[in-house]
Write an enzyme that holds these catalytic residues in place. Structure first.
Site, PDB file in Angstrom:
ATOM      1  N   PHE A  22       0.879  -1.166   0.000  1.00  0.00           N
ATOM      2  CA  PHE A  22       0.000   0.000   0.000  1.00  0.00           C
ATOM      3  C   PHE A  22       0.922   1.224   0.000  1.00  0.00           C
ATOM      4  O   PHE A  22       1.764   1.373   0.882  1.00  0.00           O
ATOM      5  CB  PHE A  22      -0.905  -0.024   1.238  1.00  0.00           C
ATOM      6  CG  PHE A  22      -1.924   1.062   1.233  1.00  0.00           C
ATOM      7  CD1 PHE A  22      -3.068   0.949   0.468  1.00  0.00           C
ATOM      8  CD2 PHE A  22      -1.739   2.213   1.980  1.00  0.00           C
ATOM      9  CE1 PHE A  22      -4.010   1.968   0.454  1.00  0.00           C
ATOM     10  CE2 PHE A  22      -2.672   3.232   1.965  1.00  0.00           C
ATOM     11  CZ  PHE A  22      -3.811   3.103   1.202  1.00  0.00           C
ATOM     12  N   ASP A  50       4.115  -4.010   8.884  1.00  0.00           N
ATOM     13  CA  ASP A  50       2.879  -3.252   8.722  1.00  0.00           C
ATOM     14  C   ASP A  50       1.734  -4.259   8.802  1.00  0.00           C
ATOM     15  O   ASP A  50       1.595  -5.131   7.934  1.00  0.00           O
ATOM     16  CB  ASP A  50       2.888  -2.523   7.377  1.00  0.00           C
ATOM     17  CG  ASP A  50       1.661  -1.629   7.196  1.00  0.00           C
ATOM     18  OD1 ASP A  50       0.606  -1.959   7.758  1.00  0.00           O
ATOM     19  OD2 ASP A  50       1.758  -0.613   6.481  1.00  0.00           O
ATOM     20  N   TYR A  76      -9.073   0.757  11.928  1.00  0.00           N
ATOM     21  CA  TYR A  76     -10.381   0.960  11.290  1.00  0.00           C
ATOM     22  C   TYR A  76     -10.719  -0.114  10.270  1.00  0.00           C
ATOM     23  O   TYR A  76     -11.777  -0.088   9.683  1.00  0.00           O
ATOM     24  CB  TYR A  76     -10.461   2.353  10.647  1.00  0.00           C
ATOM     25  CG  TYR A  76      -9.341   2.720   9.692  1.00  0.00           C
ATOM     26  CD1 TYR A  76      -9.299   2.209   8.410  1.00  0.00           C
ATOM     27  CD2 TYR A  76      -8.324   3.585  10.092  1.00  0.00           C
ATOM     28  CE1 TYR A  76      -8.279   2.541   7.533  1.00  0.00           C
ATOM     29  CE2 TYR A  76      -7.292   3.923   9.230  1.00  0.00           C
ATOM     30  CZ  TYR A  76      -7.272   3.396   7.954  1.00  0.00           C
ATOM     31  OH  TYR A  76      -6.253   3.730   7.093  1.00  0.00           O
ATOM     32  N   LYS A  77      -9.793  -1.060  10.018  1.00  0.00           N
ATOM     33  CA  LYS A  77     -10.072  -2.139   9.049  1.00  0.00           C
ATOM     34  C   LYS A  77     -10.694  -3.321   9.797  1.00  0.00           C
ATOM     35  O   LYS A  77     -11.814  -3.218  10.263  1.00  0.00           O
ATOM     36  CB  LYS A  77      -8.799  -2.492   8.281  1.00  0.00           C
ATOM     37  CG  LYS A  77      -8.354  -1.336   7.368  1.00  0.00           C
ATOM     38  CD  LYS A  77      -7.034  -1.566   6.661  1.00  0.00           C
ATOM     39  CE  LYS A  77      -6.692  -0.362   5.786  1.00  0.00           C
ATOM     40  NZ  LYS A  77      -5.297  -0.322   5.344  1.00  0.00           N
ATOM     41  N   ARG A 124     -11.665  -6.935  -5.118  1.00  0.00           N
ATOM     42  CA  ARG A 124     -11.170  -7.375  -3.821  1.00  0.00           C
ATOM     43  C   ARG A 124     -12.337  -7.606  -2.868  1.00  0.00           C
ATOM     44  O   ARG A 124     -13.240  -6.765  -2.771  1.00  0.00           O
ATOM     45  CB  ARG A 124     -10.246  -6.274  -3.288  1.00  0.00           C
ATOM     46  CG  ARG A 124      -9.345  -6.668  -2.169  1.00  0.00           C
ATOM     47  CD  ARG A 124      -8.410  -5.520  -1.841  1.00  0.00           C
ATOM     48  NE  ARG A 124      -9.142  -4.384  -1.261  1.00  0.00           N
ATOM     49  CZ  ARG A 124      -8.609  -3.509  -0.410  1.00  0.00           C
ATOM     50  NH1 ARG A 124      -7.344  -3.612  -0.061  1.00  0.00           N
ATOM     51  NH2 ARG A 124      -9.329  -2.519   0.073  1.00  0.00           N
TER      52      ARG A 124
HETATM   53  C1  LIG Z   1      -4.650   0.920   5.101  1.00  0.00           C
HETATM   54  C2  LIG Z   1      -3.165   0.910   5.102  1.00  0.00           C
HETATM   55  C3  LIG Z   1      -2.450   2.014   5.572  1.00  0.00           C
HETATM   56  C4  LIG Z   1      -3.211   3.236   6.000  1.00  0.00           C
HETATM   57  O1  LIG Z   1      -2.445   4.293   6.400  1.00  0.00           O
HETATM   58  P1  LIG Z   1      -3.157   5.580   7.041  1.00  0.00           P
HETATM   59  O2  LIG Z   1      -2.065   6.354   7.610  1.00  0.00           O
HETATM   60  O3  LIG Z   1      -4.178   5.094   8.024  1.00  0.00           O
HETATM   61  O4  LIG Z   1      -3.885   6.289   5.932  1.00  0.00           O
HETATM   62  C5  LIG Z   1      -1.070   1.922   5.628  1.00  0.00           C
HETATM   63  N1  LIG Z   1      -0.416   0.794   5.227  1.00  0.00           N
HETATM   64  C6  LIG Z   1      -1.088  -0.282   4.741  1.00  0.00           C
HETATM   65  C7  LIG Z   1      -0.352  -1.509   4.324  1.00  0.00           C
HETATM   66  C8  LIG Z   1      -2.471  -0.246   4.663  1.00  0.00           C
HETATM   67  O5  LIG Z   1      -3.145  -1.286   4.195  1.00  0.00           O
END
Ligand SMILES: *Cc1c(COP(=O)(O)O)cnc(C)c1O
Length: 417
Positions: free
Chosen positions: A129, A202, A227-228, A376
């Site tokens: 991401f 992560d 939040y996921k 997805r």
């Molecule tokens: C969702 C996600 C993020 C989100 O980062 P934010 O700082 O909350 O916007 C970061 N890394 C990964 C791998 C994610 O899936």
């Protein structure tokens, strides 16, 4: 041949079925996007009411003590710790994942600069991401000490990249956000440490989705969002975890007053707190942070092993049903079939992916689309049934059979895909 009756039987025997009642979802919706924004726990509204009306409205500033707003960041951290094989006092909730990555990266690099000053490479996956790449780039530019970003093209290249470069820090996404590939944490940690690098995990797509043991696998640092899969609410603060052995060694550059040894002494110079509070920066969004507890308490009423068991059964079912019902429509599975390398979402490639997802959403099945051409589907065992998977695949079949995705209205791109 899998039938709807068979799915209903599995639901009847499902020890996690009762948890569906702990969440609120609109009727007629099958929600397969809990890996992007988790569903709302039923208790969230009452919790918000309590925080806003009572703690803020009546107790006002006293709530820093009376409602322990001050301790919330570590109290919630300790609850998340139980889902990821961490001990108390190693995890803190604050800020966003992106900001926490900057903090742990700075801490890890500072440590490495002392023990392995010639290690100047930072590994990040090309397919991560992208915020992770952007943060590492920004960090490298900012400190301007000759560090170099090395992009990992494929999980299987990890050993080669570690051998070919002097690596200071490796950042890996435990579950890939696009195809759901799951790294073997223990194996990666061994390999990474063998080559003199530290590891930052992560966990955004794995916390609340797969069991893990950060301590047993000897991880160094971890970050992730709430939040996921954890259902903390839109934009709820993220977490950071630091291995005990690094706890009082590290420093992080966002040295705000919340991480001061004596925050209320109002001293004129900075001295870091002992322990994980060192990881904080400044005042947090207490209303949003308070709601995280609602989702966590649901998880703590079961175990990640139970969640994983059902997750694998549901993702197997989804893959098998798409093969059985939608075999002729050219949906190409890109998620590993091997359980050992599978997270909790299932993805397919199709060149009309975007429009197919929009047509499915119009039918009440909410999945999402990720560039390029990826459909997805997040599989969240606490609020999805086996029959939900059956129904979702039947709706997908209708969209494909009737070519509903050809409708112009499904081709128009929204600002947020
Ligand atoms: C969702 C996600 C993020 C989100 O980062 P934010 O700082 O909350 O916007 C970061 N890394 C990964 C791998 C994610 O899936």
């Amino acid at each position: 041949m899998i039938t709807q009756e068979q799915c209903r039987e599995w639901d009847n025997e499902d020890p996690l079925a009762k948890f569906k009642d702990e969440f609120v979802l609109p009727s007629g919706v099958i929600y397969l996007d809990g890996n992007s924004l988790g569903a709302k726990p039923k208790t969230a509204l009452a919790k918000a009411e309590q925080v806003i009306s009572k703690e803020w409205g009546i107790d006002l500033v006293n709530s820093w003590n009376k409602a322990d707003w001050w301790g919330l960041a570590t109290r919630l951290g300790d609850k998340i710790a139980r889902l990821m094989g961490a001990n108390p006092n190693e995890t803190v909730v604050s800020d966003s994942t992106s900001i926490n990555l900057f903090k742990v990266l700075a801490a890890a690099i500072k440590q490495q600069a002392e023990v392995a000053p010639d290690h100047k490479a930072i590994i990040v996956e090309r397919d991560v991401f992208p915020t992770d790449i952007y943060i590492v780039q920004g960090f490298i530019d900012y400190i301007d000490q000759g560090y170099e970003l090395v992009l990992l093209e494929d999980p299987n290249d990890l050993e080669k990249v570690l051998t070919d470069n002097k690596v200071a820090v490796t950042v890996l996404s435990h579950v890939n956000y696009r195809n759901g590939y799951l790294y073997d944490m223990e194996q990666c940690n061994q390999l990474i440490h063998k080559h003199g690098s530290l590891i930052i995990w992560d966990l955004c797509h794995s916390i609340g989705a797969v069991p893990m043991d950060l301590n047993k696998t000897n991880s160094d640092f971890a970050i992730g969002c709430t939040y996921k899969y954890l259902n903390g609410g839109p934009g709820s603060p993220a977490f950071a975890w630091v291995n005990q052995k690094h706890l009082n060694k590290f420093s992080q550059p966002l040295s705000g007053w919340w991480s001061h040894k004596q925050p209320f002494a109002m001293a004129d110079s900075y001295e870091p707190a002992e322990g994980i509070r060192r990881f904080l920066c400044g005042t947090q969004s207490i209303v949003s942070m308070s709601l995280i507890e609602c989702g966590l308490d649901i998880f703590l009423a079961t175990t990640m092993e139970e969640v994983r068991k059902k997750s694998l059964k549901l993702t197997d079912l989804f893959m098998d049903l798409v093969a059985q019902e939608c075999g002729e429509f050219g949906l190409e599975l890109i998620t590993p079939k091997d359980h050992h390398f599978r997270g909790s979402h299932v993805s397919f490639e199709h060149k009309e992916g975007y429009a197919i997802i929009q047509a499915l959403i119009a039918r009440g099945v909410i999945g999402d689309y990720r560039e390029p051409e990826v459909l997805r589907f997040g599989i969240t065992p606490l609020y999805l049934s086996y029959e939900d998977i059956w129904t979702a695949v039947q709706e997908l079949k209708q969209v494909m059979q009737n070519e509903e995705w050809k409708n112009e209205k499904f081709q128009v791109r929204a600002a947020v895909t």
